[in-house]
Design a protein around this motif. Structure first.
Motif, PDB file in Angstrom:
ATOM      1  N   ALA A 241       1.021  -1.282   0.073  1.00 57.42           N
ATOM      2  CA  ALA A 241       0.009   0.023  -0.117  1.00 57.42           C
ATOM      3  C   ALA A 241       0.813   1.194  -0.058  1.00 57.42           C
ATOM      4  O   ALA A 241       1.745   1.133   0.502  1.00 57.42           O
ATOM      5  CB  ALA A 241      -0.833   0.278   1.192  1.00 57.42           C
ATOM      6  N   PRO A 242       0.339   2.188  -0.743  1.00 61.18           N
ATOM      7  CA  PRO A 242       1.341   3.631  -0.691  1.00 61.18           C
ATOM      8  C   PRO A 242       1.463   3.976   0.657  1.00 61.18           C
ATOM      9  O   PRO A 242       0.322   3.965   1.600  1.00 61.18           O
ATOM     10  CB  PRO A 242       0.554   4.509  -1.471  1.00 61.18           C
ATOM     11  N   PHE A 243       2.321   4.780   1.125  1.00 61.09           N
ATOM     12  CA  PHE A 243       2.360   5.268   2.433  1.00 61.09           C
ATOM     13  C   PHE A 243       3.298   6.643   2.446  1.00 61.09           C
ATOM     14  O   PHE A 243       3.830   6.843   1.417  1.00 61.09           O
ATOM     15  CB  PHE A 243       3.232   4.227   3.314  1.00 61.09           C
ATOM     16  N   ALA A 244       2.869   7.626   3.507  1.00 59.89           N
ATOM     17  CA  ALA A 244       3.149   8.793   3.221  1.00 59.89           C
ATOM     18  C   ALA A 244       4.240   9.003   4.340  1.00 59.89           C
ATOM     19  O   ALA A 244       4.536  10.327   4.298  1.00 59.89           O
ATOM     20  CB  ALA A 244       1.874   9.610   3.716  1.00 59.89           C
ATOM     21  N   SER A 245       4.656   8.241   5.224  1.00 56.51           N
ATOM     22  CA  SER A 245       5.445   8.548   6.160  1.00 56.51           C
ATOM     23  C   SER A 245       6.928   8.459   6.013  1.00 56.51           C
ATOM     24  O   SER A 245       7.388   7.410   5.458  1.00 56.51           O
ATOM     25  CB  SER A 245       5.183   7.642   7.747  1.00 56.51           C
ATOM     26  N   LEU A 246       7.612   9.668   6.398  1.00 53.98           N
ATOM     27  CA  LEU A 246       9.027   9.591   5.762  1.00 53.98           C
ATOM     28  C   LEU A 246       9.757   8.743   6.839  1.00 53.98           C
ATOM     29  O   LEU A 246      10.820   7.947   6.367  1.00 53.98           O
ATOM     30  CB  LEU A 246       9.682  11.002   5.967  1.00 53.98           C
ATOM     31  N   PRO A 247       9.461   8.777   8.144  1.00 54.30           N
ATOM     32  CA  PRO A 247      10.229   7.944   9.073  1.00 54.30           C
ATOM     33  C   PRO A 247       9.972   6.239   8.672  1.00 54.30           C
ATOM     34  O   PRO A 247      10.802   5.442   8.751  1.00 54.30           O
ATOM     35  CB  PRO A 247       9.600   7.963  10.223  1.00 54.30           C
ATOM     36  N   GLU A 248       8.826   5.931   8.228  1.00 53.81           N
ATOM     37  CA  GLU A 248       8.549   4.452   7.472  1.00 53.81           C
ATOM     38  C   GLU A 248       9.557   4.384   6.336  1.00 53.81           C
ATOM     39  O   GLU A 248       9.954   3.158   6.243  1.00 53.81           O
ATOM     40  CB  GLU A 248       7.235   4.531   7.155  1.00 53.81           C
ATOM     41  N   TYR A 249       9.776   5.557   5.503  1.00 51.14           N
ATOM     42  CA  TYR A 249      10.520   5.149   4.487  1.00 51.14           C
ATOM     43  C   TYR A 249      11.971   5.113   4.798  1.00 51.14           C
ATOM     44  O   TYR A 249      12.977   4.217   4.389  1.00 51.14           O
ATOM     45  CB  TYR A 249      10.559   6.466   3.681  1.00 51.14           C
TER      46      TYR A 249
END
Lengths: 198, 160
Positions: free
Chosen positions: A140-148
């Motif tokens: 799923a697309p995600f928006a969190s930079l820390p997750e990246y």
């Protein structure tokens, strides 16, 4: 040298060796994920735009594409960055917008293809604009930079075993921004997401 | 047993090499214009606090080295910057000054500054040098007194 000194010297030597060697070890996974992004189809017409010299310089060893396409009578510009070769090239896109002279008015999350994206509203002199950005690694697309950061760091530490490199997508409309971003993104984004990667 | 200062020196040198891209990050981050100034102030503050009585914390130095290597393997500047911040701040004698100066590194680490900005809803920007000064002030107030041995060595008083 004492036993403690020997252990500390060994730690240092191992640290230096790992620091030099590890970034050059081969990594598992797709070598060219950008080529999997659809560039045409029944509902999708697009053409690539050449990257500018500052953009190429900023990417360093990373790869990027910029593509104009039309969906539902609206023209969009899509920028995708693959930070496999230079993770530092992938950063908070609002820095780029500020660098272009935009003032960030607001940031909010919107739903996107089973995940989420960040909607950025901005203004520059007497014009206003907006854009969305998200990361995609086949799920799923995600928006969190820390997750990246977490995913891309784990990928490097495990030499690719933890999963594919997430790509950064930035989508901007050409002309006036849509009134309903969620609906506009729901129509456009599924057409441009690549197939799930291994 | 004397502290292995050579180990500290080598770890610091490795941290400096692996964090050589910091100035580039400051230049390209529009909310980090004061990052370079904040780091100079932070370094000076750590040196001032540890002057004559630097703390030798071998486990912290080993931890910093581990963090540094992890950051290099994972290509994550956040870890590499944190490692350097903890390493240098560990020189400050006393637990409170150590933690305060490690906290003050928020002022020059781009990623921690970004996280802080997201959390409070506003970038640190010009508040970076202010943060260093505030932490230095608190650390100076909370620093432990010099013990008698160190003081006599500093004043070159022969032991009786």
């Amino acid at each position: 040298m004492t036993r403690r000194g020997l252990i500390l010297a060994s730690l240092l030597a191992a640290a230096v060796l790992l620091s030099i060697v590890w970034p050059h070890l081969p990594m598992r996974g797709d070598a060219d994920p950008l080529s999997k992004i659809p560039s045409g189809g029944h509902w999708l017409k697009s053409h690539d735009v050449a990257l500018s010299a500052p953009e190429i310089r900023w990417l360093g060893g990373a790869k990027g594409i910029k593509r104009l396409f039309s969906v539902g009578g609206r023209i969009w510009i899509l920028a995708v960055t693959d930070g496999s070769g230079n993770r530092q090239a992938v950063h908070d896109p609002t820095y780029c917008f500020i660098g272009e002279g935009w003032k960030i008015l607001s940031q909010s999350r919107i739903p996107l293809a089973g995940g989420s994206a960040v909607l950025v509203s901005m203004s520059r002199r007497d014009e206003s604009s907006s854009a969305i950005f998200w990361f995609f690694d086949g799920g799923a697309p995600f928006a969190s930079l820390p997750e990246y950061w977490t995913k891309s760091t784990l990928r490097r530490i495990t030499l690719g075993l933890s999963g594919p490199e997430p790509l950064l997508f930035i989508l901007r409309p050409v002309g006036s921004p849509p009134e309903n971003w969620t609906a506009a993104a729901a129509a456009a984004v599924p057409l441009i997401l690549p197939e799930p990667r291994k | 047993m004397s502290a292995p200062w050579w180990f500290f020196g080598c770890t610091l040198a490795l941290a400096a090499v692996l964090n050589a891209s910091l100035p580039t990050a400051w230049l390209h981050d529009p909310s980090n214009r004061f990052g370079g100034l904040a780091m100079v102030m932070w370094l000076a503050a750590c040196l001032a606090l540890s002057k004559n009585n630097p703390a030798a914390r071998l486990p912290t130095w080993i931890f910093s080295l581990g963090l540094l290597v992890l950051g290099q393997l994972g290509s994550l500047q956040l870890l590499k910057h944190s490692a350097m911040a903890i390493l240098v701040a560990s020189l400050c004698p006393g637990r409170a000054p150590f933690f305060l100066m490690a906290l003050a590194a928020l002022a020059w680490t781009p990623a921690w500054g970004w996280i802080f900005g997201q959390a409070v809803g506003s970038p640190l920007d010009a508040a970076r040098p202010v943060l260093v000064i505030a932490c230095l002030g608190a650390a100076f107030f909370l620093r432990p007194p010099l013990n008698a041995t160190t003081a006599s060595q500093r004043l070159e008083i022969p032991p009786t």
